[in-house]
Scaffold this motif. Structure first.
Motif, PDB file in Angstrom:
ATOM      1  N   ARG A   1      -2.753  -7.539   2.206  1.00 55.83           N
ATOM      2  CA  ARG A   1      -3.671  -6.833   1.306  1.00 55.83           C
ATOM      3  C   ARG A   1      -4.724  -6.070   2.101  1.00 55.83           C
ATOM      4  N   LEU A   2      -5.194  -6.660   3.195  1.00 56.35           N
ATOM      5  CA  LEU A   2      -6.159  -5.975   4.042  1.00 56.35           C
ATOM      6  C   LEU A   2      -5.555  -4.723   4.661  1.00 56.35           C
ATOM      7  N   LEU A   3      -4.313  -4.844   5.095  1.00 56.34           N
ATOM      8  CA  LEU A   3      -3.646  -3.665   5.677  1.00 56.34           C
ATOM      9  C   LEU A   3      -3.441  -2.572   4.626  1.00 56.34           C
ATOM     10  N   GLN A   4      -3.130  -2.948   3.422  1.00 58.16           N
ATOM     11  CA  GLN A   4      -2.996  -1.947   2.363  1.00 58.16           C
ATOM     12  C   GLN A   4      -4.311  -1.225   2.100  1.00 58.16           C
ATOM     13  N   THR A   5      -5.407  -1.979   2.139  1.00 62.48           N
ATOM     14  CA  THR A   5      -6.719  -1.366   1.954  1.00 62.48           C
ATOM     15  C   THR A   5      -7.018  -0.376   3.065  1.00 62.48           C
ATOM     16  N   VAL A   6      -6.667  -0.746   4.304  1.00 65.55           N
ATOM     17  CA  VAL A   6      -6.883   0.156   5.440  1.00 65.55           C
ATOM     18  C   VAL A   6      -6.068   1.422   5.278  1.00 65.55           C
ATOM     19  N   VAL A   7      -4.829   1.289   4.825  1.00 66.18           N
ATOM     20  CA  VAL A   7      -3.970   2.459   4.627  1.00 66.18           C
ATOM     21  C   VAL A   7      -4.531   3.357   3.525  1.00 66.18           C
ATOM     22  N   ALA A   8      -5.038   2.751   2.457  1.00 64.82           N
ATOM     23  CA  ALA A   8      -5.586   3.541   1.361  1.00 64.82           C
ATOM     24  C   ALA A   8      -6.830   4.308   1.785  1.00 64.82           C
ATOM     25  N   VAL A   9      -7.686   3.685   2.616  1.00 58.34           N
ATOM     26  CA  VAL A   9      -8.886   4.371   3.084  1.00 58.34           C
ATOM     27  C   VAL A   9      -8.527   5.452   4.090  1.00 58.34           C
ATOM     28  N   ALA A  10      -7.561   5.173   4.963  1.00 58.38           N
ATOM     29  CA  ALA A  10      -7.176   6.154   5.989  1.00 58.38           C
ATOM     30  C   ALA A  10      -6.488   7.371   5.384  1.00 58.38           C
ATOM     31  N   ALA A  11      -5.930   7.233   4.184  1.00 53.09           N
ATOM     32  CA  ALA A  11      -5.239   8.372   3.570  1.00 53.09           C
ATOM     33  C   ALA A  11      -6.205   9.481   3.183  1.00 53.09           C
TER      34      ALA A  11
END
Length: 309
Positions: free
Chosen positions: A220-230
């Motif tokens: 879930r943390l990695l998904q959050t990072v991906v969403a912010v980096a997009a």
């Protein structure tokens, strides 16, 4: 002789024609005729079509049997909850008994109009403002009964009564607008609180599921990072190690206190600069200008020795 007879016949025919024309009446389809003979009502109502009456003795009065639409003038009144309003209405009625409409009341139209106005004022005084605005069907029925009761003896039947408009003062309109706004805001807050409650329940279920699967929190943390980096922005995201958080959760209060004591001891043992010793370090700089004076004294002593020799 023959000429006199002819003249008499012609005169009789003319008289008969005049009498026939005086006695002939036509009643329209939507009318009924009431005959008065020497001021006395004759039985029987004349229907539509051609009818005859006795000239100079009978008098035929026609009554309209159609439904009459009569506006009721606006009436000012005070409701039961002490609010000044102005209400107007419209009434639909028809004559069901032509003889009673002519005999029992002088002018049935004026009588119905006055009865409608007084009944409307009475309804205003007995009702609340909310009933006038939202419960008009019940008020219409009550108003119809109040008008229909005395009009039955007049040969008039009330078909329908409708309240058209309710005029309120400007101050009351503003108060009602504020009340409606406050009610909408209250409902919005209740809906928002309900949504927060449902979201908290779902988050609690998600936390319980993630506690059974520790890797899910990392994903879930990695998904959050991906969403912010997009997003194209200059924000730098540094993921915090989840293992460190778990270590802090497992740490006991005694271990935490020991760590705090060790940190404070390390700070006490570190060398510190004394602010009072700072002026001593600056003394040599202040005494530096005195060195040339000593040199002059040495040179003077050497000069005296040379003179003595």
């Amino acid at each position: 002789m023959v000429e006199g007879l002819v003249i008499g016949v012609i005169a009789a025919v003319c008289v008969c024609a005049v009498l026939a024309m005086a006695s002939a009446r036509i009643v329209k389809q939507y009318e009924r005729g009431v005959v008065f003979r020497l001021g006395r009502l004759r039985e029987g109502i004349r229907g539509p079509g051609f009818t005859l009456i006795t000239p100079f003795v009978d008098r035929l009065s026609k009554v309209n049997m159609q439904i009459v639409t009569m506006p009721v003038p606006a009436q000012d009144g005070i409701t039961r909850d002490n609010v000044t309003v102005r209400v107007d209405a419209v009434i639909y009625f028809k004559v069901v008994d032509a003889a009673d409409a002519l005999i029992r009341v002088e002018d049935y139209r004026f009588a119905v109009s006055q009865m409608a106005q007084t009944s409307l004022r009475s309804i205003i005084g007995k009702s609340d403002l909310d009933d006038l605005l939202s419960n008009r069907e019940k008020l219409n029925q009550g108003l119809e009964l109040m008008i229909d009761s005395p009009s039955i003896g007049w040969g008039v039947q009330i078909d329908r009564v409708e309240i058209k408009d309710v005029s309120l003062p400007e101050t009351m309109k503003r108060s009602m607008a504020r009340q409606a706004e406050a009610d909408r805001e209250r409902r919005a807050r209740v809906i928002n609180a309900d949504a927060e409650l449902q979201a908290s329940k779902k988050l609690a279920e998600a936390a319980g599921q993630m506690s059974d699967q520790p890797a899910a929190l990392q994903l879930r943390l990695l998904q959050t990072v991906v969403a912010v980096a997009a997003e194209k922005n200059s924000t730098l995201v540094l993921p915090f190690p989840v293992e460190l958080l778990r270590f802090l959760e497992r740490a006991t209060p005694a271990e935490t206190a020991q760590a705090v004591d060790a940190a404070s001891a390390a700070l006490r043992s570190a060398p510190r600069t004394d602010p009072e010793a700072a002026p001593d370090k600056q003394t040599p700089e202040k005494q530096a200008p005195e060195k040339p004076v000593e040199k002059q004294q040495v040179e003077k002593e050497k000069g005296r020795e040379t003179t003595t020799v």
